[in-house]
Design a protein around this motif. Structure first.
Motif, PDB file in Angstrom:
ATOM      1  N   TRP A 191      -4.908   4.014   7.584  1.00  0.00           N
ATOM      2  CA  TRP A 191      -5.234   3.477   6.312  1.00  0.00           C
ATOM      3  C   TRP A 191      -6.751   2.927   6.388  1.00  0.00           C
ATOM      4  N   LEU A 220       0.953  -1.069  -0.043  1.00  0.00           N
ATOM      5  CA  LEU A 220       0.069  -0.091   0.233  1.00  0.00           C
ATOM      6  C   LEU A 220       1.120   1.316  -0.065  1.00  0.00           C
ATOM      7  N   GLU A 223     -11.082   0.081   1.392  1.00  0.00           N
ATOM      8  CA  GLU A 223     -10.637   0.779   0.279  1.00  0.00           C
ATOM      9  C   GLU A 223      -9.281   0.469  -0.313  1.00  0.00           C
ATOM     10  N   ASN A 224      -8.378  -0.099   0.667  1.00  0.00           N
ATOM     11  CA  ASN A 224      -7.020  -0.093   0.300  1.00  0.00           C
ATOM     12  C   ASN A 224      -6.585   1.094   0.023  1.00  0.00           C
ATOM     13  N   SER A 225      -6.786   2.299   0.906  1.00  0.00           N
ATOM     14  CA  SER A 225      -6.352   3.540   0.794  1.00  0.00           C
ATOM     15  C   SER A 225      -5.743   4.274   1.968  1.00  0.00           C
ATOM     16  N   TYR A 226      -5.071   4.929   1.742  1.00  0.00           N
ATOM     17  CA  TYR A 226      -4.285   6.024   2.748  1.00  0.00           C
ATOM     18  C   TYR A 226      -5.132   6.938   2.913  1.00  0.00           C
TER      19      TYR A 226
END
Length: 176
Positions: free
Chosen positions: A109, A70, A113-116
């Motif tokens: 995180w 990520l 959504e696999n997002s920062y």
């Protein structure tokens, strides 16, 4: 090095799965992990190679899938200074915190959504524990300070401590 993550059956010791990082990432060491109730694992990484590289230092593993790196925004990733100290899921298992004490950062995180999401400054901040509230963590620092931070509201509260302490990167919530 050959960094790998192995899942075991705790009752039998049987190896359920092994995931190995690609050979070109052999200097990306798996350091600390946390697994949520859904079986997903957040991974804090340490890079042992050339300081000029800017490799992702956070990963997630879902059972039966390859480890997924990520990427934080480039300035944040560089500020992590090649080292993440702790990883922890929140109470819901959706959000994760990863500490980068060499960079004085705690990064958050959204693993659905696999997002920062965001980061906060924390001088020598490393220890992480989830509170009973979703998206909320206790963060300890080698300076002896502890804070509670909610990533959805952005609220940060310094916790009063009766003792003069210095913390390492291992923290467990007993009660609040």
């Amino acid at each position: 090095m050959q960094p790998s993550l192995i899942r075991l059956n705790l009752h039998t010791g049987e190896r359920l799965e092994q995931q190995i990082l690609p050979a070109e990432l052999h200097q990306l060491s798996i350091r600390h992990i946390d697994t949520n109730r859904q079986g997903n694992t957040v991974i804090a990484l340490q890079y042992q190679g050339d300081a000029g590289q800017n490799l992702p230092l956070v990963a997630v593993h879902r059972p039966g899938q390859a480890i997924q790196l990520l990427a934080a925004p480039e300035p944040v990733n560089r500020a992590m200074n090649g080292y993440c100290g702790s990883a922890r899921f929140d109470h819901s298992g959706r959000f994760a915190a990863v500490s980068a004490p060499r960079g004085d950062l705690i990064c958050f995180w959204d693993l659905q959504e696999n997002s920062y999401v965001s980061s906060i400054r924390s001088r020598d901040g490393c220890g992480l524990a989830a509170t009973q509230n979703n998206a909320e963590f206790i963060i300890s620092a080698g300076t002896g300070r502890c804070i509670r931070h909610n990533i959805l509201s952005g609220e940060t509260i310094r916790l009063p401590l009766a003792l003069k302490t210095a913390w390492d990167n291992h923290l467990t919530m007993v009660s609040l």
